[in-house]
Design a protein around this motif. Sequence first.
Motif, PDB file in Angstrom:
ATOM      1  N   GLN A 289       0.818  -1.204   0.000  1.00 37.66           N
ATOM      2  CA  GLN A 289       0.000   0.000   0.000  1.00 37.66           C
ATOM      3  C   GLN A 289       0.856   1.261   0.000  1.00 37.66           C
ATOM      4  O   GLN A 289       0.422   2.306  -0.446  1.00 37.66           O
ATOM      5  CB  GLN A 289      -0.932   0.007   1.215  1.00 37.66           C
ATOM      6  N   GLN A 290       2.093   1.167   0.503  1.00 39.21           N
ATOM      7  CA  GLN A 290       2.974   2.323   0.549  1.00 39.21           C
ATOM      8  C   GLN A 290       3.668   2.556  -0.782  1.00 39.21           C
ATOM      9  O   GLN A 290       4.266   3.599  -0.988  1.00 39.21           O
ATOM     10  CB  GLN A 290       4.009   2.159   1.656  1.00 39.21           C
ATOM     11  N   ASP A 291       3.596   1.584  -1.687  1.00 36.21           N
ATOM     12  CA  ASP A 291       4.143   1.696  -3.038  1.00 36.21           C
ATOM     13  C   ASP A 291       5.607   2.134  -3.038  1.00 36.21           C
ATOM     14  O   ASP A 291       5.950   3.222  -3.495  1.00 36.21           O
ATOM     15  CB  ASP A 291       3.290   2.660  -3.867  1.00 36.21           C
ATOM     16  N   HIS A 292       6.465   1.277  -2.509  1.00 36.39           N
ATOM     17  CA  HIS A 292       7.890   1.572  -2.514  1.00 36.39           C
ATOM     18  C   HIS A 292       8.658   0.389  -3.091  1.00 36.39           C
ATOM     19  O   HIS A 292       8.132  -0.708  -3.218  1.00 36.39           O
ATOM     20  CB  HIS A 292       8.391   1.907  -1.110  1.00 36.39           C
ATOM     21  N   ASP A 293       9.891   0.646  -3.449  1.00 40.72           N
ATOM     22  CA  ASP A 293      10.730  -0.405  -4.017  1.00 40.72           C
ATOM     23  C   ASP A 293      11.179  -1.379  -2.936  1.00 40.72           C
ATOM     24  O   ASP A 293      11.330  -1.014  -1.773  1.00 40.72           O
ATOM     25  CB  ASP A 293      11.974   0.191  -4.689  1.00 40.72           C
ATOM     26  N   ILE A 294      11.419  -2.596  -3.354  1.00 40.59           N
ATOM     27  CA  ILE A 294      11.914  -3.627  -2.441  1.00 40.59           C
ATOM     28  C   ILE A 294      13.424  -3.484  -2.333  1.00 40.59           C
ATOM     29  O   ILE A 294      14.122  -3.412  -3.335  1.00 40.59           O
ATOM     30  CB  ILE A 294      11.550  -5.026  -2.952  1.00 40.59           C
ATOM     31  N   ARG A 295      13.905  -3.415  -1.102  1.00 36.71           N
ATOM     32  CA  ARG A 295      15.345  -3.339  -0.872  1.00 36.71           C
ATOM     33  C   ARG A 295      15.827  -4.686  -0.364  1.00 36.71           C
ATOM     34  O   ARG A 295      15.253  -5.254   0.556  1.00 36.71           O
ATOM     35  CB  ARG A 295      15.656  -2.282   0.191  1.00 36.71           C
ATOM     36  N   ILE A 296      16.885  -5.150  -0.941  1.00 40.95           N
ATOM     37  CA  ILE A 296      17.518  -6.384  -0.467  1.00 40.95           C
ATOM     38  C   ILE A 296      18.875  -5.991   0.083  1.00 40.95           C
ATOM     39  O   ILE A 296      19.708  -5.439  -0.631  1.00 40.95           O
ATOM     40  CB  ILE A 296      17.666  -7.412  -1.602  1.00 40.95           C
ATOM     41  N   GLU A 297      19.070  -6.242   1.365  1.00 40.34           N
ATOM     42  CA  GLU A 297      20.306  -5.853   2.030  1.00 40.34           C
ATOM     43  C   GLU A 297      20.971  -7.083   2.615  1.00 40.34           C
ATOM     44  O   GLU A 297      20.294  -7.997   3.101  1.00 40.34           O
ATOM     45  CB  GLU A 297      20.005  -4.855   3.149  1.00 40.34           C
ATOM     46  N   PRO A 298      22.284  -7.121   2.590  1.00 40.44           N
ATOM     47  CA  PRO A 298      22.975  -8.266   3.198  1.00 40.44           C
ATOM     48  C   PRO A 298      22.845  -8.229   4.725  1.00 40.44           C
ATOM     49  O   PRO A 298      22.749  -7.160   5.323  1.00 40.44           O
ATOM     50  CB  PRO A 298      24.432  -8.077   2.769  1.00 40.44           C
ATOM     51  N   ILE A 299      22.833  -9.407   5.306  1.00 42.56           N
ATOM     52  CA  ILE A 299      22.754  -9.503   6.759  1.00 42.56           C
ATOM     53  C   ILE A 299      24.172  -9.410   7.335  1.00 42.56           C
ATOM     54  O   ILE A 299      25.121  -9.933   6.751  1.00 42.56           O
ATOM     55  CB  ILE A 299      22.049 -10.811   7.172  1.00 42.56           C
ATOM     56  N   ARG A 300      24.282  -8.753   8.466  1.00 42.45           N
ATOM     57  CA  ARG A 300      25.597  -8.653   9.114  1.00 42.45           C
ATOM     58  C   ARG A 300      25.998 -10.009   9.665  1.00 42.45           C
ATOM     59  O   ARG A 300      25.161 -10.792  10.108  1.00 42.45           O
ATOM     60  CB  ARG A 300      25.542  -7.639  10.252  1.00 42.45           C
ATOM     61  N   VAL A 301      27.281 -10.296   9.645  1.00 40.06           N
ATOM     62  CA  VAL A 301      27.792 -11.587  10.125  1.00 40.06           C
ATOM     63  C   VAL A 301      27.426 -11.775  11.599  1.00 40.06           C
ATOM     64  O   VAL A 301      27.003 -12.866  12.014  1.00 40.06           O
ATOM     65  CB  VAL A 301      29.321 -11.680   9.913  1.00 40.06           C
ATOM     66  N   GLN A 302      27.579 -10.745  12.404  1.00 35.49           N
ATOM     67  CA  GLN A 302      27.265 -10.832  13.836  1.00 35.49           C
ATOM     68  C   GLN A 302      25.785 -11.193  14.032  1.00 35.49           C
ATOM     69  O   GLN A 302      25.456 -12.050  14.863  1.00 35.49           O
ATOM     70  CB  GLN A 302      27.576  -9.509  14.530  1.00 35.49           C
ATOM     71  N   THR A 303      24.905 -10.587  13.264  1.00 37.63           N
ATOM     72  CA  THR A 303      23.474 -10.894  13.369  1.00 37.63           C
ATOM     73  C   THR A 303      23.200 -12.340  12.979  1.00 37.63           C
ATOM     74  O   THR A 303      22.424 -13.036  13.643  1.00 37.63           O
ATOM     75  CB  THR A 303      22.661  -9.938  12.465  1.00 37.63           C
ATOM     76  N   ALA A 304      23.828 -12.815  11.928  1.00 36.50           N
ATOM     77  CA  ALA A 304      23.640 -14.194  11.477  1.00 36.50           C
ATOM     78  C   ALA A 304      24.108 -15.184  12.540  1.00 36.50           C
ATOM     79  O   ALA A 304      23.429 -16.183  12.812  1.00 36.50           O
ATOM     80  CB  ALA A 304      24.378 -14.437  10.168  1.00 36.50           C
ATOM     81  N   ILE A 305      25.242 -14.918  13.166  1.00 35.79           N
ATOM     82  CA  ILE A 305      25.761 -15.804  14.207  1.00 35.79           C
ATOM     83  C   ILE A 305      24.826 -15.834  15.411  1.00 35.79           C
ATOM     84  O   ILE A 305      24.520 -16.911  15.952  1.00 35.79           O
ATOM     85  CB  ILE A 305      27.196 -15.387  14.612  1.00 35.79           C
ATOM     86  N   ILE A 306      24.336 -14.675  15.827  1.00 34.51           N
ATOM     87  CA  ILE A 306      23.410 -14.615  16.965  1.00 34.51           C
ATOM     88  C   ILE A 306      22.129 -15.389  16.646  1.00 34.51           C
ATOM     89  O   ILE A 306      21.629 -16.155  17.482  1.00 34.51           O
ATOM     90  CB  ILE A 306      23.092 -13.145  17.331  1.00 34.51           C
ATOM     91  N   GLN A 307      21.618 -15.233  15.430  1.00 30.73           N
ATOM     92  CA  GLN A 307      20.400 -15.953  15.048  1.00 30.73           C
ATOM     93  C   GLN A 307      20.630 -17.463  15.009  1.00 30.73           C
ATOM     94  O   GLN A 307      19.751 -18.244  15.392  1.00 30.73           O
ATOM     95  CB  GLN A 307      19.889 -15.455  13.696  1.00 30.73           C
ATOM     96  N   MET A 308      21.799 -17.908  14.572  1.00 31.22           N
ATOM     97  CA  MET A 308      22.110 -19.336  14.552  1.00 31.22           C
ATOM     98  C   MET A 308      22.204 -19.892  15.965  1.00 31.22           C
ATOM     99  O   MET A 308      21.747 -21.010  16.238  1.00 31.22           O
ATOM    100  CB  MET A 308      23.395 -19.596  13.777  1.00 31.22           C
ATOM    101  N   ILE A 309      22.777 -19.125  16.885  1.00 30.00           N
ATOM    102  CA  ILE A 309      22.881 -19.565  18.281  1.00 30.00           C
ATOM    103  C   ILE A 309      21.492 -19.675  18.898  1.00 30.00           C
ATOM    104  O   ILE A 309      21.168 -20.670  19.564  1.00 30.00           O
ATOM    105  CB  ILE A 309      23.793 -18.616  19.086  1.00 30.00           C
TER     106      ILE A 309
END
Length: 101
Positions: free
Chosen positions: A72-92
């Motif tokens: 509804q906001q009509d904006h472009d989709i942004r794809i951003e890489p995930i930070r390594v620290q965030t990925a490690i925390i999520q895996m834990i």
Amino acid sequence: MSPLEIFAVLISLIGVGLTVIRNMWCWLFNFFAFVLYGYLFYEFKLYGETILQFFFMVVNFYGFYYWFKGKQQDHDIRIEPIRVQTAIIQMIIAAVGGLLF
């Protein structure tokens, strides 16, 4: 393999295909697949898998809500890489959650 299992697989494949092409019907097909798999897993007494399907249903509603809100906001989709620290925390967190489960 029962006809219901085959039907669930087909619905799931359609849902994934629609997701890949970013079609809004993916939300409905994926939800229906979660319901079918939840029923099948419950019938086969795979209760952990049944609970997982309920989790997928909730996350599906959450995803649909934010997708619809963003649409509804009509904006472009942004794809951003995930930070390594965030990925490690999520895996834990996932590993600890899996062990607790």
